[in-house]
Each structure stands twice: as structure tokens, then as C-alpha cells.
Design an enzyme around this catalytic site. Structure first.
Site, PDB file in Angstrom:
ATOM      1  N   LEU A 287      39.131  -5.978  27.921  1.00 48.58           N
ATOM      2  CA  LEU A 287      38.463  -6.922  28.901  1.00 48.58           C
ATOM      3  C   LEU A 287      39.182  -6.684  30.104  1.00 48.58           C
ATOM      4  O   LEU A 287      40.393  -6.202  30.262  1.00 48.58           O
ATOM      5  CB  LEU A 287      38.986  -8.346  28.301  1.00 48.58           C
ATOM      6  CG  LEU A 287      38.786  -8.682  26.871  1.00 48.58           C
ATOM      7  CD1 LEU A 287      39.386 -10.022  26.529  1.00 48.58           C
ATOM      8  CD2 LEU A 287      36.944  -9.098  27.130  1.00 48.58           C
ATOM      9  N   ASP A 288      38.520  -6.975  31.136  1.00 46.12           N
ATOM     10  CA  ASP A 288      38.987  -7.000  32.536  1.00 46.12           C
ATOM     11  C   ASP A 288      40.208  -7.617  32.756  1.00 46.12           C
ATOM     12  O   ASP A 288      40.562  -8.659  32.068  1.00 46.12           O
ATOM     13  CB  ASP A 288      38.134  -7.245  33.516  1.00 46.12           C
ATOM     14  CG  ASP A 288      36.723  -6.415  33.364  1.00 46.12           C
ATOM     15  OD1 ASP A 288      36.661  -5.269  32.949  1.00 46.12           O
ATOM     16  OD2 ASP A 288      35.889  -7.145  33.943  1.00 46.12           O
ATOM     17  N   TYR A 289      41.151  -7.013  33.704  1.00 47.17           N
ATOM     18  CA  TYR A 289      42.364  -7.719  33.893  1.00 47.17           C
ATOM     19  C   TYR A 289      42.034  -9.444  34.030  1.00 47.17           C
ATOM     20  O   TYR A 289      42.940 -10.183  33.750  1.00 47.17           O
ATOM     21  CB  TYR A 289      42.870  -7.065  35.349  1.00 47.17           C
ATOM     22  CG  TYR A 289      44.065  -7.528  35.874  1.00 47.17           C
ATOM     23  CD1 TYR A 289      45.309  -7.369  34.882  1.00 47.17           C
ATOM     24  CD2 TYR A 289      44.163  -8.290  36.936  1.00 47.17           C
ATOM     25  CE1 TYR A 289      46.637  -7.964  35.641  1.00 47.17           C
ATOM     26  CE2 TYR A 289      45.487  -8.844  37.497  1.00 47.17           C
ATOM     27  CZ  TYR A 289      46.624  -8.419  36.767  1.00 47.17           C
ATOM     28  OH  TYR A 289      47.799  -8.767  37.185  1.00 47.17           O
TER      29      TYR A 289
ATOM     30  N   LYS B  61      29.742  -9.023  34.246  1.00 46.22           N
ATOM     31  CA  LYS B  61      29.591  -9.266  35.645  1.00 46.22           C
ATOM     32  C   LYS B  61      28.485  -8.580  36.517  1.00 46.22           C
ATOM     33  O   LYS B  61      27.900  -9.173  37.200  1.00 46.22           O
ATOM     34  CB  LYS B  61      31.043  -8.884  36.488  1.00 46.22           C
ATOM     35  CG  LYS B  61      32.354  -9.764  35.737  1.00 46.22           C
ATOM     36  CD  LYS B  61      33.630  -9.186  36.199  1.00 46.22           C
ATOM     37  CE  LYS B  61      34.648 -10.041  35.794  1.00 46.22           C
ATOM     38  NZ  LYS B  61      36.170  -9.066  35.775  1.00 46.22           N
TER      39      LYS B  61
END
Ligand code: URA
Length: 243
Positions: A101-103, A191
Site C-alpha cells: 500500500l502507498d505510504y 489513484k
């Protein structure tokens, strides 16, 4: 005590049959002594070498973490930021995240030391649904969301059809909360999908991974998967169906 060939196969070194061949060929040592007997039983403390290399004998473990925002999906970070394994200080096994998962994305992520299981779940050809809730700047009309449902062209190709549902519209703030379910796992995929229809994701959370959700957990909490959940995930990845 377990049979030698089973232990070798479990360590991921070779299939059960190949492990038997290796034993018969004299390529396996137990505590420094060549072992050519197929039926030999070994304990957890026995040292096993295959072709002169000691095999890893960790128990396989499986965890679910509610990753908070501001945490890297890795086991180390060169900038010394918090990483997902920091939430497991009490775990001896060397676990790592399944996918990422992204930061700045929060939500459900699995961690394991079972490489085969991790590969199975992240392989693009297996259909594991992942459901995200996105807060968008702006309110996309239905026809725009339909584009995501059909599949949309991104710079790395067209996405597979997604399921999309508007959960909430905040007219005054010009924001929408939208749920999206995809089964691919490309970099920044959700996104980029919303960007492709002209909407910026301001906040993103993964709510579900297959049949697993974050029920009863707060950000930073984790729990072990049950053996049944692990079996079900394997079955889902391999056959597309639960047991
Ligand atoms: N899609 C994204 O854009 N980010 C994530 O972290 C996961 C899916």
C-alpha cells in the site's frame, strides 16, 4: 517429528519428489551426516543441509495489519521511516508484506514469511478482490464512474473492469466518498484510475482483501489469520472459489 523430505519441501527448496531424489542421491545431510534413508524423521532442532546449504525452518505465519497512513510497506526504509514490520516487534519470524500500500494509504495488508503464499496472492492472473474507499476532490457523475467500471486506459495498459459505488456526497465541500473494488495490483492503481477520469484522490483506505476486512481493528492493530482463512485465501487464488 516430521519426515525429512516433507521438511525439505516445506522449506521451499524442492518439491516432495525432488526432495526424495536429493536424499537418495546423498545430497542431504542431517546434523552434518549424509542421510540416504527416505523415512527418516527429523525434529525442529535438527540442522538440515541440501547440497551443502542449510535450509530455513521457520514456522509459516500469517498476519493481517491495519496499516496506518505514513508507514512504508516494506521491512526496512533507507530514510528511516516507520515500516509495516515495526508493528510486530514480538514476532521472531522474518515476515514481509504481501503486495504493498502507498505510504499515505491506510488499510488492510497481509504479512507472512510464506513466499509461495505471497506469490500466489500477488500474482496478477489470480482474482483476489481488493476494496478501497477513496475520498475525492470533486464529485464524479455516474457516467465518469462507469468508465472505471468498463476499464480505463492508463499508461501501463487498460485496467480490468472495476466495481464502483458512491457512498457519500459532500456537496458543500465538493467531495465524494467512493468505494472501488479491483483485483489487479498495479502501482498507485486506484489513484491513477481516478486521475484518468479527472479526480484527485485525497485519502485512500483499503477496507477489504478478498473476504477479509478490518472489523474490530484500529489503525496499527494486527491479528493472526486463522488456519481456515489461510486455506480459504489459497483456494480463492488457485480456483477463484472459496472451499
Ligand atoms: N491504489 C493506490 O493508488 N494506492 C494504494 O496504496 C493501493 C491501491
Amino acid at each position: 517429528m516430521e519426515r525429512l523430505q516433507k521438511v525439505i519441501a516445506h522449506a521451499g527448496v524442492a518439491s516432495r519428489r525432488k526432495a526424495e531424489e536429493l536424499i537418495l542421491e546423498g545430497k542431504v545431510k542431517v546434523n552434518g551426516k549424509t542421510e540416504k534413508e527416505l523415512g527418516t524423521k527429523v525434529s525442529g532442532s535438527d540442522k538440515i543441509e541440501v547440497n551443502g546449504i542449510q535450509i530455513e525452518r521457520e514456522n509459516k505465519v500469517y498476519y493481517l495489519l491495519y496499516k496506518p497512513r505514513g508507514v512504508i510497506s516494506a521491512v526496512t526504509d533507507d530514510k528511516d521511516r516507520k515500516v509495516v514490520t515495526d508493528f510486530f516487534p514480538h514476532i521472531q519470524e522474518r515476515i514481509y508484506p504481501v503486495g504493498r500500500l502507498d505510504y499515505d494509504t491506510s488499510g488492510l495488508i497481509l504479512l507472512t514469511n510464506d513466499g509461495e503464499f505471497a506469490n500466489l496472492l500477488t500474482h496478477p492472473s489470480y482474482n483476489i478482490d481488493k476494496t478501497y474507499v477513496a475520498r475525492l476532490k470533486g464529485i464524479p457523475p455516474k457516467f465518469k464512474l462507469n468508465e472505471l467500471e468498463k476499464g480505463i486506459m492508463l499508461e501501463d495498459g487498460k485496467t480490468a473492469p472495476a466495481k464502483v459505488k458512491t457512498l457519500k456526497i459532500e456537496k458543500k465541500q465538493d467531495k465524494a466518498i467512493v468505494e472501488i473494488t479491483i483485483h489487479e495490483g498495479r502501482n498507485r492503481q486506484v489513484k491513477r484510475m481516478f486521475e484518468a477520469i479527472g479526480y484527485q484522490v485525497q485519502k485512500l483506505k483499503r477496507e477489504r482483501f478478498a473476504f477479509l476486512d478490518l472489523h474490530g481493528l484500529n489503525a496499527g492493530d494486527s491479528r493472526e489469520l486463522t488456519p481456515h482463512e489461510v486455506k480459504q485465501l489459497r483456494a480463492l487464488a488457485e480456483t477463484g472459489n472459496l472451499l
